[in-house]
Design a protein around this motif. Structure first.
Motif, PDB file in Angstrom:
ATOM      1  N   TRP A  83       0.773  -1.122  -0.135  1.00 23.89           N
ATOM      2  CA  TRP A  83      -0.017   0.018  -0.071  1.00 23.89           C
ATOM      3  C   TRP A  83       0.728   1.356   0.204  1.00 23.89           C
ATOM      4  CZ3 TRP A  83      -3.656   3.078  -1.345  1.00 23.89           C
ATOM      5  CH2 TRP A  83      -4.113   3.987  -0.580  1.00 23.89           C
ATOM      6  N   GLU A  84       2.009   1.244   0.773  1.00 26.04           N
ATOM      7  CA  GLU A  84       2.858   2.275   0.787  1.00 26.04           C
ATOM      8  C   GLU A  84       3.322   2.790  -0.581  1.00 26.04           C
ATOM      9  OE1 GLU A  84       5.593   1.328   3.747  1.00 26.04           O
ATOM     10  OE2 GLU A  84       4.363   2.138   5.330  1.00 26.04           O
ATOM     11  N   ASP A  85       4.065   1.686  -1.305  1.00 27.54           N
ATOM     12  CA  ASP A  85       4.255   1.484  -2.895  1.00 27.54           C
ATOM     13  C   ASP A  85       3.076   2.135  -3.686  1.00 27.54           C
ATOM     14  OD1 ASP A  85       6.800   0.535  -1.845  1.00 27.54           O
ATOM     15  OD2 ASP A  85       6.348  -1.449  -2.481  1.00 27.54           O
ATOM     16  N   PHE A  86       1.826   1.798  -3.586  1.00 29.70           N
ATOM     17  CA  PHE A  86       0.887   2.287  -4.302  1.00 29.70           C
ATOM     18  C   PHE A  86       0.727   3.584  -3.898  1.00 29.70           C
ATOM     19  CE2 PHE A  86      -3.513   3.056  -5.093  1.00 29.70           C
ATOM     20  CZ  PHE A  86      -3.752   2.672  -6.259  1.00 29.70           C
ATOM     21  N   GLN A  87       0.836   4.002  -2.814  1.00 26.26           N
ATOM     22  CA  GLN A  87       0.640   5.538  -2.521  1.00 26.26           C
ATOM     23  C   GLN A  87       1.684   6.361  -3.199  1.00 26.26           C
ATOM     24  OE1 GLN A  87       0.107   5.436   1.886  1.00 26.26           O
ATOM     25  NE2 GLN A  87      -1.580   6.701   1.724  1.00 26.26           N
ATOM     26  N   ALA A  88       2.949   5.922  -2.987  1.00 23.54           N
ATOM     27  CA  ALA A  88       3.991   6.709  -3.764  1.00 23.54           C
ATOM     28  C   ALA A  88       3.697   6.679  -5.259  1.00 23.54           C
ATOM     29  CB  ALA A  88       5.223   5.664  -3.515  1.00 23.54           C
ATOM     30  N   ASP A  89       3.313   5.700  -5.840  1.00 25.45           N
ATOM     31  CA  ASP A  89       2.900   5.677  -7.342  1.00 25.45           C
ATOM     32  C   ASP A  89       1.967   6.679  -7.714  1.00 25.45           C
ATOM     33  OD1 ASP A  89       4.752   3.773  -7.653  1.00 25.45           O
ATOM     34  OD2 ASP A  89       3.167   2.135  -7.783  1.00 25.45           O
ATOM     35  N   LEU A  90       0.673   6.669  -6.823  1.00 25.58           N
ATOM     36  CA  LEU A  90      -0.521   7.515  -7.028  1.00 25.58           C
ATOM     37  C   LEU A  90       0.022   8.926  -6.931  1.00 25.58           C
ATOM     38  CD1 LEU A  90      -3.245   7.723  -7.693  1.00 25.58           C
ATOM     39  CD2 LEU A  90      -3.676   7.509  -5.247  1.00 25.58           C
ATOM     40  N   GLU A  91       1.091   9.288  -5.813  1.00 25.00           N
ATOM     41  CA  GLU A  91       1.377  10.461  -5.789  1.00 25.00           C
ATOM     42  C   GLU A  91       2.859  10.869  -6.685  1.00 25.00           C
ATOM     43  OE1 GLU A  91      -0.025  12.737  -3.901  1.00 25.00           O
ATOM     44  OE2 GLU A  91      -1.488  11.517  -2.934  1.00 25.00           O
ATOM     45  N   MET A  92       3.072  10.065  -7.587  1.00 21.85           N
ATOM     46  CA  MET A  92       4.093   9.982  -8.485  1.00 21.85           C
ATOM     47  C   MET A  92       5.616  10.369  -7.966  1.00 21.85           C
ATOM     48  SD  MET A  92       2.083  12.146 -11.580  1.00 21.85           S
ATOM     49  CE  MET A  92       3.289  11.707 -12.733  1.00 21.85           C
ATOM     50  N   GLN A  93       5.755   9.606  -6.951  1.00 23.40           N
ATOM     51  CA  GLN A  93       6.946   9.603  -6.329  1.00 23.40           C
ATOM     52  C   GLN A  93       7.752   8.325  -6.408  1.00 23.40           C
ATOM     53  OE1 GLN A  93       5.730  10.220  -2.319  1.00 23.40           O
ATOM     54  NE2 GLN A  93       5.584  12.451  -2.505  1.00 23.40           N
ATOM     55  N   PHE A  94       9.118   8.282  -6.705  1.00 19.53           N
ATOM     56  CA  PHE A  94       9.967   7.120  -7.004  1.00 19.53           C
ATOM     57  C   PHE A  94      11.267   7.480  -6.232  1.00 19.53           C
ATOM     58  CE2 PHE A  94      11.231   9.473 -10.478  1.00 19.53           C
ATOM     59  CZ  PHE A  94      12.379   9.127 -10.759  1.00 19.53           C
ATOM     60  N   THR A  95      11.898   6.616  -5.956  1.00 16.54           N
ATOM     61  CA  THR A  95      13.418   6.251  -5.530  1.00 16.54           C
ATOM     62  C   THR A  95      14.273   6.355  -6.625  1.00 16.54           C
ATOM     63  OG1 THR A  95      12.987   5.777  -3.508  1.00 16.54           O
ATOM     64  CG2 THR A  95      15.272   5.684  -3.986  1.00 16.54           C
ATOM     65  N   GLY A  96      15.263   7.173  -7.098  1.00 15.92           N
ATOM     66  CA  GLY A  96      16.135   6.865  -8.330  1.00 15.92           C
ATOM     67  C   GLY A  96      17.221   7.922  -8.324  1.00 15.92           C
ATOM     68  N   ILE A  97      17.601   8.195  -9.522  1.00 17.76           N
ATOM     69  CA  ILE A  97      18.604   9.425  -9.606  1.00 17.76           C
ATOM     70  C   ILE A  97      18.071  10.462 -10.459  1.00 17.76           C
ATOM     71  CG2 ILE A  97      20.524   7.587  -9.573  1.00 17.76           C
ATOM     72  CD1 ILE A  97      20.816   8.265 -12.933  1.00 17.76           C
ATOM     73  N   GLY A  98      16.631  10.230 -11.112  1.00 15.80           N
ATOM     74  CA  GLY A  98      15.953  11.496 -11.483  1.00 15.80           C
ATOM     75  C   GLY A  98      16.271  11.715 -13.030  1.00 15.80           C
TER      76      GLY A  98
END
Length: 483
Positions: A83-98
């Motif tokens: 669910w936390e991952d889904f919320q991040a997807d919905l809010e268009m947030q991810f972890t990476g270098i950009g």
């Protein structure tokens, strides 16, 4: 409304008065439900799922089996972590270098950078060819494989090797949590404003409003809203955005399992300028909701290709032992009653190709002067960057440009006469015919390309030049400069 419907069931904070429109779905979860959650899911689906599932579905021995038997790709169970991952997807947030990346001729390039991201801070630039990650070669890998090499937990580092203008450079980048821009605006020239909305996050309405205000203050005379690839989100945010343009009406009509119809009212809008909306097969759910309403009220013309066709409404419920269930509760239709689910929206003007769609929208919005530059693996149309591998090529001392692109820059239409085997270029009443074996044409990867200066001779208002080592093609009135 939902607090009363669900009684003692705990709804997700922030969704009490919001419906959730999600145009994409995640793969099957790692199922970890408890017996109590299984019981809760059975009751919820029995009482509220749009399809009124029967005992043969609800009596399965796991949530996974129940969900699979529903035949509804939008109903899903999540563990707390998922669910936390889904919320991040919905809010268009991810972890990476950009970085946004694109591939051309087997090489993966940086197409663009996320503003404020680690890659931008480290010094990567659009057009950089990615050649290594932590000493491992990236040459010959697919985009997905390169992404896996670059992704990793926040706070970890990756050493990225690039090739830039013949030089090998190395950057040590610390991965971080990144917010993808939700609303981005720019003036394209001739008073035409471009506003890309990439998702309906919980603050999309506020972000859209801020960007729209900037464009209006810059002298906006006509607006392009880009909803291509927008997979949806919160309906409340779509309502806020629609309220800028619809004076008094509805965003959509909703039907529940009992056939009861309700409407999402919207009012307060009305703009003195025309609106054009860009859509494609990735425009889904809440994005279709907004586009359909603007089209029905003749507030906007839609340009692009048929939309995804996701006209179902989901809500989220928190289960007692920490899991979450997302399930379908309603179907929606446009204000005029057009069905969206599995059908999508038909644009007012059908145009294929991302850059061609943008150019068509710009001209429909009143734009006249077009300026297109050609960085590696992409193009920039009046300030808007578009990924475009193999937009042009150099061969035998000549430059060839994708035929459909050069036609779009010139404001011409491309056709093919199967009887005569000729390619046609039509602008106004003038039609040019080029045999398929015409020496001015070459074919690369199935795409027709035309020799640049031959195209200029066909359309004298085209101008081609090299600026700062980069190809630039312009067309239109010289007096219609950029804003």
């Amino acid at each position: 409304m939902f607090r009363k419907l669900f009684g003692n069931w705990r709804l997700v904070p922030g969704l009490l008065a919001l419906l959730l429109f999600a145009g994409t779905w995640m793969p099957a979860a790692v199922w970890a439900e408890t017996e109590r959650e299984l019981y809760e899911v059975r009751r919820l689906l029995q009482q509220f799922h749009l399809n009124s599932p029967g005992e043969d579905v609800l009596n399965k021995d796991s949530i996974e089996a129940i969900v699979e038997s529903l035949g509804d790709p939008y109903t899903e169970y999540y563990t707390k972590e998922e669910w936390e991952d889904f919320q991040a997807d919905l809010e268009m947030q991810f972890t990476g270098i950009g970085v946004r990346i694109v591939q051309e001729d087997g090489v993966v390039y940086v197409e663009d950078l996320i503003p404020g991201g680690p890659a931008e801070a480290a010094g990567l630039l659009p057009g950089d060819a990615l050649v290594s990650a932590d000493g491992e070669s990236l040459v010959g890998l697919t985009i997905a494989e390169v992404q896996q090499k670059l992704l990793g937990p926040a706070g970890t580092t990756v050493v990225v090797g690039v090739s830039r203008d013949g030089q090998k450079l190395s950057f040590t980048i610390t991965r971080a949590s990144i917010q993808i821009p939700v609303a981005t605006g720019i003036m394209m020239g001739d008073g035409v404003g471009y506003l890309e909305l990439s998702g309906f996050t919980s603050n999309a309405g506020e972000l859209f409003d801020a960007e729209l205000r900037k464009l209006e203050e810059a002298g906006l005379k006509s607006l392009i809203i880009d909803l291509r690839g927008n997979g949806g989100g919160y309906v409340g945010e779509a309502r806020k955005i629609a309220s800028h343009f619809i004076e008094n009406g509805v965003l959509a009509h909703l039907r529940d399992r009992s056939g009861v119809v309700s409407s999402i009212r919207v009012s307060g809008g009305g703009k003195p300028y025309p609106v054009t909306v860009l859509v494609n097969g990735g425009t889904a759910s809440a994005a279709e909701l907004l586009a359909g309403a603007l089209q029905d009220y003749r507030v906007a013309a839609l340009v692009g290709t048929q939309t995804f066709g996701k006209g179902l409404v989901q809500t989220m419920v928190a289960l007692s032992d920490g899991g979450m269930i997302k399930f379908t509760i309603q179907e929606y239709v446009t204000p005029k009653g057009r069905k969206v689910d599995r059908e999508g929206l038909r644009p007012d003007r059908i145009v294929a190709g991302e850059s061609e769609q943008l150019l068509a929208a710009f001209r429909l919005a009143g734009g006249q002067k077009v300026e297109v530059t050609f960085p590696k693996a992409s193009i920039i149309v009046n300030g808007v960057r578009v990924p475009f591998p193999n937009a042009y090529l150099e061969r035998d001392g000549k430059t060839y440009v994708r035929l459909r692109l050069i036609a779009a820059i010139a404001g011409a239409d491309v056709g093919y006469d199967a009887k005569t085997g000729t390619v046609t270029l039509k602008r106004g009443d003038t039609v040019y015919r080029l045999p398929r074996n015409d020496s001015r044409l070459v074919n690369k990867n199935g795409w027709n390309m035309i020799e640049l200066f031959s195209a200029v001779s066909l359309f004298p208002d085209l101008k081609a030049e090299t600026e700062n080592g980069m190809l630039k093609i312009s067309a239109g009135s010289e007096s219609a400069g950029s804003e």
